[in-house]
Write a protein that holds these residues in place. Structure first.
Motif, PDB file in Angstrom:
ATOM      1  N   THR A 228      47.322  22.298 -29.859  1.00 33.62           N
ATOM      2  CA  THR A 228      46.186  21.386 -29.717  1.00 33.62           C
ATOM      3  C   THR A 228      46.628  20.073 -29.073  1.00 33.62           C
ATOM      4  O   THR A 228      45.959  19.566 -28.155  1.00 33.62           O
ATOM      5  CB  THR A 228      45.553  21.113 -31.092  1.00 33.62           C
ATOM      6  OG1 THR A 228      45.173  22.357 -31.679  1.00 33.62           O
ATOM      7  CG2 THR A 228      44.346  20.215 -30.974  1.00 33.62           C
ATOM      8  N   VAL A 229      47.747  19.519 -29.500  1.00 31.56           N
ATOM      9  CA  VAL A 229      48.256  18.276 -28.920  1.00 31.56           C
ATOM     10  C   VAL A 229      48.614  18.491 -27.451  1.00 31.56           C
ATOM     11  O   VAL A 229      48.257  17.674 -26.590  1.00 31.56           O
ATOM     12  CB  VAL A 229      49.479  17.762 -29.722  1.00 31.56           C
ATOM     13  CG1 VAL A 229      50.167  16.618 -29.002  1.00 31.56           C
ATOM     14  CG2 VAL A 229      49.054  17.332 -31.105  1.00 31.56           C
ATOM     15  N   VAL A 230      49.297  19.586 -27.141  1.00 34.22           N
ATOM     16  CA  VAL A 230      49.668  19.882 -25.749  1.00 34.22           C
ATOM     17  C   VAL A 230      48.414  20.064 -24.901  1.00 34.22           C
ATOM     18  O   VAL A 230      48.350  19.593 -23.757  1.00 34.22           O
ATOM     19  CB  VAL A 230      50.582  21.121 -25.683  1.00 34.22           C
ATOM     20  CG1 VAL A 230      50.766  21.595 -24.256  1.00 34.22           C
ATOM     21  CG2 VAL A 230      51.923  20.829 -26.319  1.00 34.22           C
ATOM     22  N   PHE A 231      47.376  20.724 -25.434  1.00 30.30           N
ATOM     23  CA  PHE A 231      46.127  20.905 -24.699  1.00 30.30           C
ATOM     24  C   PHE A 231      45.500  19.562 -24.345  1.00 30.30           C
ATOM     25  O   PHE A 231      45.079  19.347 -23.202  1.00 30.30           O
ATOM     26  CB  PHE A 231      45.149  21.754 -25.519  1.00 30.30           C
ATOM     27  CG  PHE A 231      43.776  21.808 -24.924  1.00 30.30           C
ATOM     28  CD1 PHE A 231      43.518  22.605 -23.822  1.00 30.30           C
ATOM     29  CD2 PHE A 231      42.743  21.047 -25.461  1.00 30.30           C
ATOM     30  CE1 PHE A 231      42.252  22.644 -23.269  1.00 30.30           C
ATOM     31  CE2 PHE A 231      41.480  21.087 -24.914  1.00 30.30           C
ATOM     32  CZ  PHE A 231      41.226  21.891 -23.815  1.00 30.30           C
ATOM     33  N   PHE A 232      45.440  18.643 -25.314  1.00 24.87           N
ATOM     34  CA  PHE A 232      44.824  17.348 -25.029  1.00 24.87           C
ATOM     35  C   PHE A 232      45.658  16.520 -24.058  1.00 24.87           C
ATOM     36  O   PHE A 232      45.107  15.799 -23.222  1.00 24.87           O
ATOM     37  CB  PHE A 232      44.555  16.581 -26.327  1.00 24.87           C
ATOM     38  CG  PHE A 232      43.320  17.062 -27.031  1.00 24.87           C
ATOM     39  CD1 PHE A 232      42.077  16.956 -26.435  1.00 24.87           C
ATOM     40  CD2 PHE A 232      43.415  17.645 -28.283  1.00 24.87           C
ATOM     41  CE1 PHE A 232      40.939  17.403 -27.072  1.00 24.87           C
ATOM     42  CE2 PHE A 232      42.275  18.095 -28.928  1.00 24.87           C
ATOM     43  CZ  PHE A 232      41.041  17.980 -28.322  1.00 24.87           C
ATOM     44  N   ILE A 233      46.972  16.604 -24.133  1.00 25.48           N
ATOM     45  CA  ILE A 233      47.818  15.902 -23.161  1.00 25.48           C
ATOM     46  C   ILE A 233      47.564  16.446 -21.752  1.00 25.48           C
ATOM     47  O   ILE A 233      47.404  15.675 -20.796  1.00 25.48           O
ATOM     48  CB  ILE A 233      49.297  16.006 -23.557  1.00 25.48           C
ATOM     49  CG1 ILE A 233      49.564  15.166 -24.798  1.00 25.48           C
ATOM     50  CG2 ILE A 233      50.210  15.569 -22.411  1.00 25.48           C
ATOM     51  CD1 ILE A 233      50.949  15.342 -25.382  1.00 25.48           C
TER      52      ILE A 233
ATOM     53  N   ILE B  31      44.185  15.230 -20.501  1.00 21.57           N
ATOM     54  CA  ILE B  31      44.228  13.835 -20.045  1.00 21.57           C
ATOM     55  C   ILE B  31      44.880  13.742 -18.673  1.00 21.57           C
ATOM     56  O   ILE B  31      44.377  13.053 -17.774  1.00 21.57           O
ATOM     57  CB  ILE B  31      44.959  12.953 -21.083  1.00 21.57           C
ATOM     58  CG1 ILE B  31      44.096  12.827 -22.332  1.00 21.57           C
ATOM     59  CG2 ILE B  31      45.288  11.580 -20.510  1.00 21.57           C
ATOM     60  CD1 ILE B  31      44.797  12.199 -23.515  1.00 21.57           C
ATOM     61  N   TYR B  32      46.017  14.440 -18.475  1.00 19.26           N
ATOM     62  CA  TYR B  32      46.657  14.433 -17.152  1.00 19.26           C
ATOM     63  C   TYR B  32      45.738  15.036 -16.089  1.00 19.26           C
ATOM     64  O   TYR B  32      45.715  14.576 -14.946  1.00 19.26           O
ATOM     65  CB  TYR B  32      47.987  15.191 -17.190  1.00 19.26           C
ATOM     66  CG  TYR B  32      49.142  14.347 -17.654  1.00 19.26           C
ATOM     67  CD1 TYR B  32      49.576  13.241 -16.938  1.00 19.26           C
ATOM     68  CD2 TYR B  32      49.806  14.664 -18.832  1.00 19.26           C
ATOM     69  CE1 TYR B  32      50.638  12.467 -17.384  1.00 19.26           C
ATOM     70  CE2 TYR B  32      50.867  13.906 -19.284  1.00 19.26           C
ATOM     71  CZ  TYR B  32      51.281  12.807 -18.546  1.00 19.26           C
ATOM     72  OH  TYR B  32      52.323  12.052 -18.983  1.00 19.26           O
ATOM     73  N   GLY B  33      44.977  16.062 -16.454  1.00 24.72           N
ATOM     74  CA  GLY B  33      44.039  16.647 -15.503  1.00 24.72           C
ATOM     75  C   GLY B  33      42.951  15.677 -15.090  1.00 24.72           C
ATOM     76  O   GLY B  33      42.611  15.553 -13.912  1.00 24.72           O
TER      77      GLY B  33
END
Length: 147
Positions: free
Chosen positions: A124-129, A132-134
Motif C-alpha cells: 500500500t505504501v509503495v502504491f501511494f509513492i 504520487i510520482y506518477g
C-alpha cells in the motif's frame, strides 16, 4: 514417487495451457491422478478423516486431488456444471504439494503466509509513492512529448 508425480502434473498443466494434447499426456495425467488418490486414501486411513482435515496442507491436497479427479469425467459432464469449471482452476495449486514433501519448502510457505498481512501494508505504501510520482510526472511533462 510423489515428487515425480507432482513434476509430471506441473509439466502437463504447462503443456495443456499451450494447447498441446496427446494420448501420452492423458495417460500421464491418469497415472498421476491414480497416485494422488492412493496417497490421499492412505493418509485418510492412517490418520483418520477428522485428523486428516485438521492439517491445512491436507485440505489443499484434498482440493488438488479432487480437482484432478475431474479428468476422469467426460468433458460434456464437466462443462455442464459451472462450479466444476472453477474446481479445475484449483489444479494450479498442485505444485504446492511439494510443501507436503519437503520440510524446508513447508517452512518457507508458512513463513510467507504469516508475513503476507504485513506485506499488504508495504504494498500500500509503495502504491501511494508510485501514484504520487506518477501524478508529479504527468504535471511536469504535460504537453512536452508530442508525436
Amino acid at each position: 514417487l510423489m515428487t515425480v508425480a507432482v513434476a509430471l502434473t506441473t509439466i502437463k498443466l504447462i503443456l495443456e495451457n499451450l494447447d498441446i494434447e496427446g494420448a501420452t499426456l492423458t495417460f500421464i495425467e491418469l497415472v498421476c491422478v491414480f497416485c494422488f488418490t492412493v496417497e490421499l486414501v492412505m493418509k485418510v486411513i492412517s490418520l483418520g478423516f477428522r485428523r486428516y482435515l485438521s492439517i491445512v496442507m491436507n485440505i489443499v491436497d484434498l482440493a488438488c486431488t479432487g480437482s484432478n479427479m475431474l479428468v476422469l469425467f467426460p468433458t460434456a459432464a464437466v462443462s455442464s456444471l459451472s462450479f466444476l469449471k472453477v474446481m479445475r482452476c484449483l489444479r494450479i495449486l498442485q505444485p504446492l504439494r511439494s510443501a507436503l514433501l519437503l520440510p524446508q519448502f513447508h517452512i518457507l510457505t508458512v513463513t510467507f503466509a504469516r508475513a503476507f498481512p504485513a506485506m499488504g501494508q508495504v504494498f500500500t505504501v509503495v502504491f501511494f509513492i508510485m501514484l504520487i510520482y506518477g501524478i508529479v510526472g504527468v504535471q511536469l511533462f504535460c504537453g512536452v512529448f508530442r508525436y
